[in-house]
Motif scaffolding. Structure first.
Motif, PDB file in Angstrom:
ATOM      1  N   MET A 140     -26.629  61.222  57.730  1.00 30.81           N
ATOM      2  CA  MET A 140     -26.322  62.269  56.756  1.00 30.81           C
ATOM      3  C   MET A 140     -26.048  61.631  55.414  1.00 30.81           C
ATOM      4  O   MET A 140     -25.462  60.553  55.334  1.00 30.81           O
ATOM      5  N   ASP A 186     -16.027  61.063  49.900  1.00 33.62           N
ATOM      6  CA  ASP A 186     -16.638  60.900  51.224  1.00 33.62           C
ATOM      7  C   ASP A 186     -16.907  62.241  51.915  1.00 33.62           C
ATOM      8  O   ASP A 186     -16.396  62.520  53.004  1.00 33.62           O
ATOM      9  N   CYS A 187     -17.705  63.068  51.265  1.00 27.83           N
ATOM     10  CA  CYS A 187     -17.971  64.419  51.775  1.00 27.83           C
ATOM     11  C   CYS A 187     -18.720  64.437  53.104  1.00 27.83           C
ATOM     12  O   CYS A 187     -18.756  65.471  53.762  1.00 27.83           O
ATOM     13  N   VAL A 188     -19.366  63.351  53.518  1.00 28.17           N
ATOM     14  CA  VAL A 188     -19.972  63.365  54.859  1.00 28.17           C
ATOM     15  C   VAL A 188     -19.128  62.591  55.880  1.00 28.17           C
ATOM     16  O   VAL A 188     -19.600  62.275  56.967  1.00 28.17           O
ATOM     17  N   ASN A 189     -17.869  62.329  55.520  1.00 27.65           N
ATOM     18  CA  ASN A 189     -16.912  61.774  56.492  1.00 27.65           C
ATOM     19  C   ASN A 189     -17.359  60.435  57.072  1.00 27.65           C
ATOM     20  O   ASN A 189     -17.203  60.163  58.262  1.00 27.65           O
ATOM     21  N   CYS A 244     -24.565  62.988  51.385  1.00 29.54           N
ATOM     22  CA  CYS A 244     -23.959  64.111  50.674  1.00 29.54           C
ATOM     23  C   CYS A 244     -24.953  64.684  49.659  1.00 29.54           C
ATOM     24  O   CYS A 244     -26.026  64.137  49.454  1.00 29.54           O
ATOM     25  N   ARG A 259     -16.530  58.481  60.699  1.00 28.20           N
ATOM     26  CA  ARG A 259     -17.524  58.816  61.712  1.00 28.20           C
ATOM     27  C   ARG A 259     -18.671  57.851  61.828  1.00 28.20           C
ATOM     28  O   ARG A 259     -19.458  57.958  62.772  1.00 28.20           O
TER      29      ARG A 259
END
Lengths: 417, 362
Positions: A167, A216-219, A169, A223
């Motif tokens: 993923m 860090d919007c996609v964590n 962002c 993760r």
């Protein structure tokens, strides 16, 4: 004759309420009499209601794949197929979405048409690793569905002990905080290692995630085995006129309490004339003040990424975050992107050769120590990798002088550059 | 020689990899790629971005159920074609975003989405959509459902999605087993098992690779055994921590049951690096019943925690940062939650979580 619909009194209770209901969607599919997926979705509803009644799950795994690939299909066979025969096979295809999750309506409609023909008509947007999950397909139709999806430019994602779907962002596409080209990083890295995704042969799963800044919007840090976080190393940009505008609107006390005082490293100070003073050498690029004073503050020009390795969920030693392995890598030129790919390749190779079966790279580092891992992937130590140096004396420092010389030589080399 | 059906080779996949997003991206986003200057939120659920060249784009964010039937997706496409400009994207939390290049397109777009029941919000300091997993719908080892828990909670929290009235953003997650696929959250709702696995010894030898199962146990509580003359496994129930790690590689080690599978709620997880470093969530409550279809006991505790946070935290404090300031004693008091011996960690590294100071909140 109209097919008999299962009674679903518990699920029916989830049709009410203000949030969009997934049960309404399942029922619409089950009620599409004449469509190939309708009987399957009717029995799927029956099995799900049975789970709600008995509080147990009724799926088991198995082996299903498409020609040429070893992974990407999540096989599901029902344990209660006698009662619900039409959904006895209800496999998921994990499919990689466009980087940044951008879609045209044409692409979404094509996906719907293909899934209506070969699958259940149920699509999850998206799974926790970012996959488009085409949920509910018979073994026979998996290949047909994949062929059609592949024809429109989509490709299988990861499952099992393999490189997983990644993923990134929204980043460069619509965010002023973005510090690198996330689409390029995401696509060039994942596409360089597709073999590891489509033909699973790693010790366990391996995930990359790409966030354009420390928000860090996609964590990624939590993760991802390999988290790429945008940052910059020169001074942040300050538009003093906009600082004043912000203080005019928000108030001086509010600005002091919520911007100045919330800086984690005390790098900010508000001058008597309402201009902002930034101690950039103390700033850790956490993003708080940029988030709050969005128009006034921006990242600097010398942008790149911080790479953290080893984030994972609970199994089996407890949750772990990624830790810093590359404090800063400039990420602009072709050579920079090649260096990123080289680091990724070294890490994946080290993982493939040294991790135990079912061990994530974070667990490997836990087992062998960070220094051994760094030696293995050819990265030099850096004080930014630790919260603080060791607090126990149980270490043999006989080679201190040699190690100290290495550091001094490195520093002299950097100074000469 | 004519090809017969059996000679036909299956189609070889085109190994496209990650699709290039530019053909699907809104043209204003594509034109200004890497060139954005600032943004504002004119109202909850709407973002307004301005580029260095002065180009503007408005984004309307709406909640979805994530698990969508093709009819729902086509409805969203119809809205995107008629009221927006044919391009959408999704957020990490399954919200859909419609981009438009003119401000006057925003209100009719919102109207069309609301008419179809899609809530507008999830931006700024709101409660965004709950990240969730597969649960009974599709997972092979679930302790509970995911979509149903999320639907029930979001029905309750609908107005917190459509408003931006929280001290900071709130990220809620759910996970239907202790592996925690849903991830870390300000508030996390996760399955917590409360009894050791019940083993079907007739099946173990055929279904499970026994050494792999033994290796999977975090506390070395599983060992090979001969039961009724068959090779099987046994669990030292004194050592077992009821984590369920053995259930995935060995389904005959059933970890779930109607009564013993419980729900726990965790608080203070944070992904962002803003202000404080990222944090993991910590245990707040365990022992809640797994009570479909609406899990009311879970919703009640989540709301107690959420509104204690809303009413007591200062601006920009995330749940974990708020608790850090007020102290855990005050948190348990404000959220009206009992503090038990289970809150005190005893897994490896646990002493790191103990208070090694004279810092006490009074």
């Amino acid at each position: 004759m109209k097919p008999k619909k299962h009674k679903t009194p518990l699920l029916d209770e989830l049709q009410d309420g203000k949030w969009p209901s997934f049960v309404n969607g399942l029922k619409r599919l089950a009620d599409d009499d004449g469509k190939s997926y309708s009987p399957m979705m009717n029995d799927l509803l029956g099995q799900l209601e049975h789970s709600y009644q008995t509080k147990l799950g009724y799926w088991k795994g198995g082996t299903v794949s498409v020609f040429g690939y070893g992974g990407g299909v999540i096989p599901r066979f029902s344990k209660v197929a006698e009662e619900f025969p039409e959904s006895s096979e209800f496999h998921t295809l994990r499919v990689q979405p466009p980087a940044g999750l951008h879609y045209s309506t044409d692409l979404l409609r094509n996906m719907c048409d293909i899934w209506e023909e070969h699958g259940s008509g149920l699509i999850a947007l998206h799974g926790q690793s970012g996959d488009i999950m085409f949920q509910g397909c018979t073994t026979e139709n998996v290949q047909k569905a994949f062929d059609d999806l592949n024809e429109i430019g989509l490709d299988m994602g990861g499952a099992g002990p393999a490189l997983r779907t990644s993923m990134s962002c929204v980043g460069h596409a619509r965010c002023e905080q973005s510090c690198y080209d996330e689409v390029r990083a995401h696509r060039s890295i994942i596409n360089a290692f597709l073999d590891e995704m489509h033909r699973p042969a790693l010790p366990y799963k391996f995930k990359f995630k790409f966030s354009g800044c420390a928000n860090d919007c996609v964590n990624a840090i939590h993760r991802a085995d390999f988290a790429v976080i945008g940052t910059w190393r020169d001074d942040m940009k300050v538009d003093q006129a906009e600082v004043k505008n912000y203080i005019d609107q928000a108030g001086r006390k509010y600005t002091i309490d919520n911007v100045i005082a919330r800086c984690p490293t005390n790098a900010l100070s508000l001058n008597d004339d309402d201009t902002l003073e930034v101690d950039n050498s103390s700033c850790v690029r956490c993003m708080h003040c940029l988030n709050v004073m969005n128009k006034a503050l921006s990242p600097g020009d010398d942008k790149g990424v911080t790479i953290l390795i080893g984030g994972k969920r609970s199994l089996k030693i407890g949750d772990q975050m990624g830790t810093v392995v590359v404090p800063f890598l400039k990420l602009e030129s072709d050579e920079d992107f090649e260096r990123l790919e080289e680091i990724a390749e070294n890490v994946i190779e080290f993982f493939a050769e040294n991790a135990l079966e079912h061990e994530r790279i974070g667990e490997t580092i836990d087992r062998i120590g960070l220094v051994n891992f760094l030696d293995g992937v050819g990265v030099e130590i850096d004080p930014n990798m630790v919260n603080h140096p060791r607090t126990n004396s149980y270490v043999d420092t006989a080679e201190w002088d040699q190690e100290a010389d290495k550091w001094l030589e490195r520093k002299a080399g950097e100074a000469a550059e | 020689m004519a090809e017969t059906d059996t000679d036909v080779q299956p189609r070889r996949p085109d190994e496209h990899g990650v699709p290039d997003p530019f053909p699907y991206m809104h043209p204003v986003l594509k034109k200004n790629y890497g060139n954005w200057k600032w943004h504002e939120r004119p109202r909850p659920g709407v973002l307004h971005h301005v580029s260095h060249d002065g180009d503007e784009v408005w984004t309307v964010r709406a909640g979805t159920q994530r698990q969508m039937d093709v009819h729902t997706i086509r409805t969203l496409c119809d809205i995107a074609d008629m009221r927006a400009e044919g391009h959408v994207r999704f957020t990490t939390r399954s919200n859909i975003e419609f981009m438009v290049s003119a401000e006057n397109m925003v209100a009719p777009l919102i109207e069309a989405l609301e008419a179809e029941g899609f809530p507008i919000g999830g931006t700024g300091n709101s409660v965004s959509m709950i990240s969730h997993t597969q649960g009974w719908l599709h997972c092979d080892i679930p302790g509970t459902d995911a979509s149903g828990v999320v639907k029930s909670l979001m029905d309750d929290l609908h107005s917190e999605f459509t408003k931006e009235e929280m001290p900071n953003r709130v990220r809620i997650t759910t996970s239907c087993c202790q592996i925690n696929c849903g991830g870390q959250g300000d508030i996390a709702i996760n399955v917590q098992y409360t009894k050791p696995p019940v083993i079907d010894h007739d099946l173990v030898a055929n279904v499970c690779e026994r050494p792999a199962v033994v290796a999977r146990c975090p506390v070395a509580a599983i060992r090979p055994a001969l039961v009724n003359g068959k090779p099987s496994l046994e669990v030292d129930e004194q050592k077992c921590i009821c984590c369920g790690a053995c259930y995935a590689p060995c389904p005959p080690m059933q970890i779930n049951s109607e009564e013993s599978t419980k729900i726990a709620i965790w608080v203070g997880g944070k992904h962002s690096n803003a202000r404080s470093k990222p944090t993991f969530h910590k245990l707040a409550v365990a022992g809640l019943p797994n009570n479909p279809p609406r899990w009311p006991e879970v919703g009640e505790v989540v709301k107690k925690i959420l509104y204690a946070y809303k009413n007591n935290a200062r601006d920009w404090e995330r749940v974990g940062e708020w608790i850090e300031r007020i102290g855990w004693a005050r948190f348990f008091e404000l959220a009206d939650i009992p503090f038990t011996r289970f809150h005190i960690d005893d897994f490896r590294g646990a002493r790191e979580s103990l208070n090694a100071s004279a810092h006490i909140h009074f």
